[in-house]
Scaffold this active site. Sequence first.
Site, PDB file in Angstrom:
ATOM      1  N   ASP A  82       0.795  -1.231   0.000  1.00 57.12           N
ATOM      2  CA  ASP A  82       0.000   0.000   0.000  1.00 57.12           C
ATOM      3  C   ASP A  82       0.826   1.279   0.000  1.00 57.12           C
ATOM      4  O   ASP A  82       0.427   2.279  -0.595  1.00 57.12           O
ATOM      5  CB  ASP A  82      -0.941   0.008   1.208  1.00 57.12           C
ATOM      6  N   HIS A  98      -3.231 -13.420   9.892  1.00 54.44           N
ATOM      7  CA  HIS A  98      -4.604 -13.140  10.323  1.00 54.44           C
ATOM      8  C   HIS A  98      -5.551 -14.241   9.853  1.00 54.44           C
ATOM      9  O   HIS A  98      -5.917 -14.305   8.679  1.00 54.44           O
ATOM     10  CB  HIS A  98      -5.062 -11.786   9.799  1.00 54.44           C
ATOM     11  N   TYR A 111      -8.940  -1.606   5.597  1.00 53.84           N
ATOM     12  CA  TYR A 111      -8.236  -1.620   6.879  1.00 53.84           C
ATOM     13  C   TYR A 111      -7.839  -0.224   7.333  1.00 53.84           C
ATOM     14  O   TYR A 111      -7.505   0.648   6.521  1.00 53.84           O
ATOM     15  CB  TYR A 111      -6.986  -2.510   6.805  1.00 53.84           C
ATOM     16  N   GLY A 150       0.274   5.133  -0.951  1.00 51.46           N
ATOM     17  CA  GLY A 150       0.877   6.088  -0.028  1.00 51.46           C
ATOM     18  C   GLY A 150       0.197   6.085   1.325  1.00 51.46           C
ATOM     19  O   GLY A 150      -1.036   6.165   1.405  1.00 51.46           O
TER      20      GLY A 150
END
EC number: 1.4.3.21
Length: 652
Positions: free
Chosen positions: A311, A620, A399, A316
């Site tokens: 990401d 996760h 997220y 950014g």
Amino acid sequence: MKRPILITLIFLLQCAFNHSLHFHPLDPLTPQEINKTSSIVKKSHLGKLKDLTFHYLDLEEPNKSHVLKWLSSKNKPPQPPRRRSLVVVRAGGQTHELIIDLTTSKIASSRIYTGHGFPSFTFIELFKASKLPLTYPSFKKSILDRSLNISEVSCIPFTVGWYGETITRREVKASCFYRDGSVNVFTRPIEGITVTIDVDSMQVVKYSDRFRKPLPDSKGNDFRTKHKPFPFSCNVSDTGFKILGNKIIKWANWKFHVGFTARAGVTISTASVRDPRTRRFRRVMYRGHVSETFVPYMDPTYEWYFRTFMDIGEFGFGRSAVNLQPLIDCPQNAAFLDGHVAGPDGTAQRMSNVMCVFEKNGYGASFRHTEINVPGQVITSGNADISLVVRMVATLGNYDYIVDWEFKKDGAIRVGVDLTGVLEVKATSYTSNDQITEDIHGTLVAKNTIAVNHDHYLTYYLDLDVDGNGNSLVKAKLKTVRVKDVNNKTSSPRKSYWTVVKETAKTEADGRVRLGSEPVELLIVNPQKKTKIGNTVGYRLIPDHLPATSLLTDDDYPEIRAAYTKYPVWVTAYNRSERWAGGFYSDRSRGDDGLAAWSSKNREIENKDIVMWYNVGFHHIPYQEDFPVMPTLHGGFTLRPSNFFDNDPLIG
């Protein structure tokens, strides 16, 4: 001169004086510098091209020795280190790198980048890509065939990575979702459809509609709380810190610089702590920030295999920073700071309240002791655990990452990240776990809803300068020793104990460290500096938990791109151009630039200017409690002084 004009002139001169007084060579580019840079680029030959787009515009990393020399000078020279901006633009289907000298207002260098990978996407590009499927005839037919209303469809473009193919264009793949009254968009995927988009031409280049699955129910997926948010308080009424020029922060025994960039988000620079014995500030860290995130999903099917996101390099962290909400994200005693980034057209954009600074009450003791062995007395002493926090929150798709830099009075720096947000799910025909007989690559968290297994890695760049530039990595290994002469009458009845065996890393190969296989403490020490009684000064790394490392095979393409996730700790020789773990151009990169590639040079790192990289990693496995919104999951580490002071600085 008229009095009002004179007063205005005096005010402006005073403002200019205050700015120069609190200037820092690592200050991010100001809005004026951003606009000046883009203006110079637009006036060049590139400005004649209609598709000129700015993808990166930041301060070119100054020469470290020049910065430190200027900062350490008591009588500051009239000219600080020269400020230059590094610019990456796309024009004519090519990537151009430019360095702009902000003093001379000239282009210092310009070249066309021809290596692997592309610069980050702009918000405008992703916005246009999200709207493109809605007008594409085949997609409209697929929606109609599913008896859905296209006005309730939202499409989200995802980056696609690299899988061994020859890359000729910048691409995203759009996945689409059906809102129909739901605000939790990610929980209602329209399964089976993938739209491949050429971002430069903004055209659909491939379309796939392979199958259909029932839409997950819109009921029960609202992530909004049913109760009024409870504003938190850290029970510290006064702000005991000073912010000079909105950049330099002084608090207790700490002094450091805060910055904000489009790529890294919050940055901490030139952090120094005051020695209670000498009353002088001593260097701890030159630069610290999140360098990259890597989030690979563990579903190899056609609609999911490419979801292996980097990401920070692909979009950014700073660009994803949200406006922090008082009494929700930050307590009532917080000070809020803005950031500035360059938009796609190169003009400065203000991002309000993207950082907050506040004193935090840990509701515990930073130290305490009760002594009962002094005749007739019970003596108790201690201090409250008060620290200073610099916080930002980045929302990257589904997220949210809450990033904290916490400075403690004992000289420690605690770095934490809290993961929250909503799960990325896929639609399924299963309504009960009893029906499942195959590997679904995740967990059934609601009817018709599978949350896919995935990893999170946040790689931190930590340019530690412990009492100076010449540092070494020391591995303090705990070794079991058998007691000898156990049959001797004067010997101990003990049969074993542990002792410390210290190893100093010589090269970058020694600086790649796995944790958990043996008891070890990792220290960054300055071999040239000793305490009064002769111990080598240093700081040690204390993980909050054993970090996850990648389980992907070495020949898997996402792992080739993100090979730096194989080790939680890396130590490399300092190079001012080496700051981004996934490489500078991480979109569709091939792993030939970045942390793993730099480390393979195997440079010397003993008594050198070195950088520590730490991966905060999570595997996760989703659970039902993570749906419809995930409670925060914490990870992080502490950098703690280790023989840095002559005694406990809290009682200095």
